[in-house]
Design an enzyme around this catalytic site. Structure first.
Site, short mmCIF file in Angstrom:
data_model
loop_
_atom_site.label_atom_id
_atom_site.label_comp_id
_atom_site.label_asym_id
_atom_site.label_seq_id
_atom_site.Cartn_x
_atom_site.Cartn_y
_atom_site.Cartn_z
N GLU A 95 -2.93 4.57 13.63
CA GLU A 95 -2.60 5.81 12.91
C GLU A 95 -2.99 7.03 13.73
OE1 GLU A 95 -2.91 7.93 8.52
OE2 GLU A 95 -4.27 6.26 8.98
N HIS A 140 -9.75 1.24 -1.35
CA HIS A 140 -8.30 1.12 -1.14
C HIS A 140 -7.67 0.68 -2.46
CE1 HIS A 140 -4.51 0.64 0.60
NE2 HIS A 140 -4.81 -0.02 1.71
N LYS A 157 -10.58 7.17 1.37
CA LYS A 157 -10.85 5.76 1.03
C LYS A 157 -12.32 5.40 1.23
CE LYS A 157 -6.31 3.59 1.81
NZ LYS A 157 -5.47 4.75 2.15
N CYS A 186 0.80 -1.23 0.00
CA CYS A 186 0.00 0.00 0.00
C CYS A 186 0.84 1.28 0.00
CB CYS A 186 -0.92 0.01 1.21
SG CYS A 186 -1.77 -1.56 1.48
N HIS A 245 -4.00 7.61 6.00
CA HIS A 245 -4.07 6.30 5.35
C HIS A 245 -5.47 5.72 5.57
CE1 HIS A 245 -2.59 2.72 3.48
NE2 HIS A 245 -2.79 1.97 4.55
N PHE A 264 1.17 -3.28 4.57
CA PHE A 264 1.52 -4.59 5.08
C PHE A 264 3.01 -4.82 4.83
CE2 PHE A 264 -2.89 -6.81 4.62
CZ PHE A 264 -3.31 -6.18 5.78
#
Length: 420
Positions: free
Chosen positions: A320, A346, A341, A169, A309, A406
């Site tokens: 976050e 995403h 998002k 990502c 994010h 990830f």
């Protein structure tokens, strides 16, 4: 170091066919999330997707359609960005003009189609099994992660440094940051940054579903199913699309007479958690944001909008939020934060570039797109949420965009208003 300017933007997203329509939809909280067609669900009920608003094949010349879907989307976004920068035909000399691309999983459509054909032939009538190994001769080039980079390079004659970053990502945010460094340190005069992802395939959706990070379908309105920072959030929705940014050194932009400057890309930070394959880390995210601020020469109070994010996962939003509070401290209550998002899904490898481009439009227009569907914020996410409705006429001199992946990879970009 030489200032690096953003002189072109391009986009093909679930929200629209270009930058203007995509930003307008984000501002209006117009969700592009829909139920996945049966052909993609492999029998799993209530899967959601965010497909692009316009098919890339409708926007490209026939000769440019030979690549994977992700490559086609990259070409569409690049075309708008190069046109916006006044470089539709490419630069007169492309030797110091690079291409930096980010993609999470290259050639997903090609790979899924290849396996489908292979197993259908292998387990079909005996007469057809001899053709199980007969595949399109361009299957391997189509699957290469550097396919989008190569296609854009060839399309515009860009012979400078060409790199592809596949960092889940964070891919295209890292691509933008590394392009920034290459120009700052004199390796290039200019570059186009591409973020692209086309992962809406049966195989990809089944794999993502197995991770238990996908949003549950809202029974009343599926379009509202992705709710970052909300107390009732349940996960993200997989989307597809591409975004592009043209970056130039100040001297290169001035010498060629660039028509416009969207902003100065002035800060980049990246870090690795070195902790867990899928669980985020406050320390790693804080490090990336602090590096970006230091690179930009800015203080936390100088940032006037943060595009988070914000994946709408249980752990992701809380971690976050904690990271933002640690970095911004007393400025946190004054810092508008949103995650787009909620409406475009995403986009994995394309997400960093697309969300940064939306943040640049917010900087230019003074309008901050909201986190849609955020009616009840999670108390563990104590931020200045731009919830449900856009915030207009906002004073902004600098913006930040976060991309956390990830594998523990973190990237952060900072841009400021340009006034030479």
């Amino acid at each position: 170091m030489t200032p690096v300017l953003v002189t072109g933007l391009g986009m093909l997203s679930p929200l629209g066919a270009d930058v203007a329509s995509s930003f307008e939809a984000a501002v209006l909280a117009r969700s592009a999330i829909v139920r996945a067609p049966v052909s993609l669900t492999a029998g799993i009920p209530d899967l959601l997707v965010a497909p692009v608003a316009v098919e890339p094949a409708q926007r490209l010349e026939r000769k440019l359609l030979s690549g994977d879907r992700a490559t086609q989307m990259a070409l569409v976004a690049a075309e708008e960005a190069m046109r916006d920068a006044g470089l539709s035909d490419g630069p007169p000399d492309g030797r110091r003009f690079g291409v930096f691309a980010g993609i999470g999983f290259g050639g997903a459509h090609t790979l899924d189609g290849l396996y489908s054909r292979y197993f259908a032939a292998l387990h079909g009538p005996e007469a057809g099994r001899r053709g199980a190994t007969v595949m399109h001769p361009l299957s391997v080039p189509r699957m290469m992660a550097n396919g989008p980079m190569a296609a854009v390079s060839m399309r515009y004659g860009l012979r400078g440094m060409g790199n592809t970053y596949s960092v889940a990502c964070a891919s295209s945010a890292i691509a933008a940051g590394e392009a920034l460094r290459a120009i700052e340190h004199g390796y290039l005069d200019a570059a186009i940054v591409i973020g692209t992802e086309a992962m809406l395939t049966p195989g990809s959706l089944v794999a993502w579903n197995a991770l238990r990070v996908m949003a549950s379908c809202d029974p009343v309105d599926p379009a509202t199913s992705c709710r970052p920072f909300a107390a009732d959030r349940s996960g993200f929705v997989l989307g597809e699309g591409a975004a592009a940014l043209v970056l130039e050194s100040r001297s290169h932009a001035q010498t060629r007479g660039a028509a416009r400057v969207h902003a100065q890309l002035c800060g980049y930070g990246s870090s690795s958690d070195a902790g867990h394959l899928t669980a985020p880390s406050v320390d790693g995210q804080v490090a990336a944001m602090q590096q970006a601020l230091a690179h930009a020469g800015l203080q936390p109070a100088d940032i006037h909008y943060l595009n988070a994010h914000g994946t709408a996962t249980e752990a992701g939003d809380v971690i976050e939020s904690q990271s933002i509070v640690e970095v911004f401290g007393a400025h946190t209550p004054k810092l508008p934060v949103s995650s787009t998002k909620a409406v475009h899904g995403h986009l994995i490898g394309a997400g960093g570039a697309l969300e940064f481009a939306l943040a640049l439009r917010a900087l230019a227009t003074g309008t901050i797109p909201p986190t849609a569907h955020l009616h009840q914020p999670d108390p563990r996410c104590p931020l200045n949420h731009v919830a449900v409705t856009a915030r207009r006429n906002a004073h902004m001199e600098a913006v930040m965009s976060n991309s956390f992946a990830f594998g523990g990879s973190n990237a952060c970009l900072v841009a400021r208003r340009w006034a030479d």
